[in-house]
Design an enzyme around this catalytic site. Sequence first.
Site, PDB file in Angstrom:
ATOM      1  N   CYS A 176      13.853 123.869  75.720  1.00 21.03           N
ATOM      2  CA  CYS A 176      14.001 122.354  75.368  1.00 21.03           C
ATOM      3  C   CYS A 176      13.652 122.020  74.214  1.00 21.03           C
ATOM      4  O   CYS A 176      12.572 122.342  73.638  1.00 21.03           O
ATOM      5  CB  CYS A 176      13.326 121.524  76.548  1.00 21.03           C
ATOM      6  SG  CYS A 176      13.640 119.841  76.425  1.00 21.03           S
ATOM      7  N   HIS A 218      18.837 120.420  84.580  1.00 24.16           N
ATOM      8  CA  HIS A 218      17.879 120.314  83.587  1.00 24.16           C
ATOM      9  C   HIS A 218      17.925 118.933  82.823  1.00 24.16           C
ATOM     10  O   HIS A 218      16.634 118.019  82.711  1.00 24.16           O
ATOM     11  CB  HIS A 218      18.315 121.353  82.502  1.00 24.16           C
ATOM     12  CG  HIS A 218      17.180 121.176  81.234  1.00 24.16           C
ATOM     13  ND1 HIS A 218      16.489 122.417  80.990  1.00 24.16           N
ATOM     14  CD2 HIS A 218      16.832 120.703  80.220  1.00 24.16           C
ATOM     15  CE1 HIS A 218      15.582 122.262  79.954  1.00 24.16           C
ATOM     16  NE2 HIS A 218      15.915 120.854  79.402  1.00 24.16           N
ATOM     17  N   GLU A 219      18.881 118.226  82.621  1.00 26.60           N
ATOM     18  CA  GLU A 219      19.081 116.984  82.107  1.00 26.60           C
ATOM     19  C   GLU A 219      18.767 115.777  83.220  1.00 26.60           C
ATOM     20  O   GLU A 219      17.629 114.821  82.641  1.00 26.60           O
ATOM     21  CB  GLU A 219      20.125 116.609  81.400  1.00 26.60           C
ATOM     22  CG  GLU A 219      20.736 117.522  80.432  1.00 26.60           C
ATOM     23  CD  GLU A 219      19.689 117.673  79.107  1.00 26.60           C
ATOM     24  OE1 GLU A 219      19.103 116.471  79.183  1.00 26.60           O
ATOM     25  OE2 GLU A 219      19.882 118.410  78.407  1.00 26.60           O
ATOM     26  N   HIS A 222      14.754 115.337  83.420  1.00 23.73           N
ATOM     27  CA  HIS A 222      14.501 114.551  82.413  1.00 23.73           C
ATOM     28  C   HIS A 222      14.265 112.972  82.996  1.00 23.73           C
ATOM     29  O   HIS A 222      13.418 112.242  82.814  1.00 23.73           O
ATOM     30  CB  HIS A 222      15.015 114.544  80.939  1.00 23.73           C
ATOM     31  CG  HIS A 222      14.703 115.586  80.411  1.00 23.73           C
ATOM     32  ND1 HIS A 222      13.466 115.681  79.613  1.00 23.73           N
ATOM     33  CD2 HIS A 222      15.355 116.436  79.880  1.00 23.73           C
ATOM     34  CE1 HIS A 222      13.139 117.069  79.087  1.00 23.73           C
ATOM     35  NE2 HIS A 222      14.519 117.651  78.897  1.00 23.73           N
TER      36      HIS A 222
END
Length: 257
Positions: A176, A218-219, A222
């Site tokens: 990242c 993954h996003e 966040h």
Amino acid sequence: MYSIASAFTTTNLLRPMASSVKSSFFCRVPPVLVPRNPKIKSGVSRDFTSNSGQEFSNEEFFKLFSSVDEEVDPGKVDGTDLRILKYPHPSLRAENADCTQQDIESGDISKIAKEMFLVMYAAAGVGLAAPQVGINKRLMVYNESGDPKKWLNEITMVNPKIVEFSEAKDIENEGCLSFPNMRGDVERSKWIKVEALNLRGKKIKKKFKGWEARIFQHEYDHLDGIVYPDRLTEDGKNEVQPRLDELIADFGEGGSP
């Protein structure tokens, strides 16, 4: 977003076992390309295959490989004041609010998304979440090709949520931009079903699989204040801890321990 190109060395790619080739996350190439015995399909020799089953001829592969970009910190990007925040910035752990209908109708979200794409492309990435640029809203953008010329592949998700995960999992090496110069193996669902709003406020439903599903997960993490090191094994966490300590020293206390 994170570094990967170093994993795609010629030496690695010529090894015969898929397990010897690790990909990293948020680069401009599909994960894991491994050599295979030539296989003829429609008169084309397919000499490499990705872990998603996509096949490549020698010519296609070397064209792809030659375009690999090392992920970079772009710093100040023309057209925006947004900057990629580094661990342990508190924004990476903060609660992220839903985008309101007023946010959407005012055009604010469209403007932010456009600028996020500018930063993402400048960093040679394929995805970016709003908290990574200091905006604690449930907003994410990605382009699985990472190619700004392929703008039709751009996806913006407003207030996304995952409504179903596959039981089947796979493991890929991720990283990242908020955690520069470190990577780790992360287990994620092979496919997911998603609901979100588009930039016009219209509800959309999607099913993602493979590479795109991994980018999304993954996003999406966040947006819940989760970063990929949280998902590493205990051994994986121990391996990256020295680098996390360096980042704390470089960018100050705050965020996650």
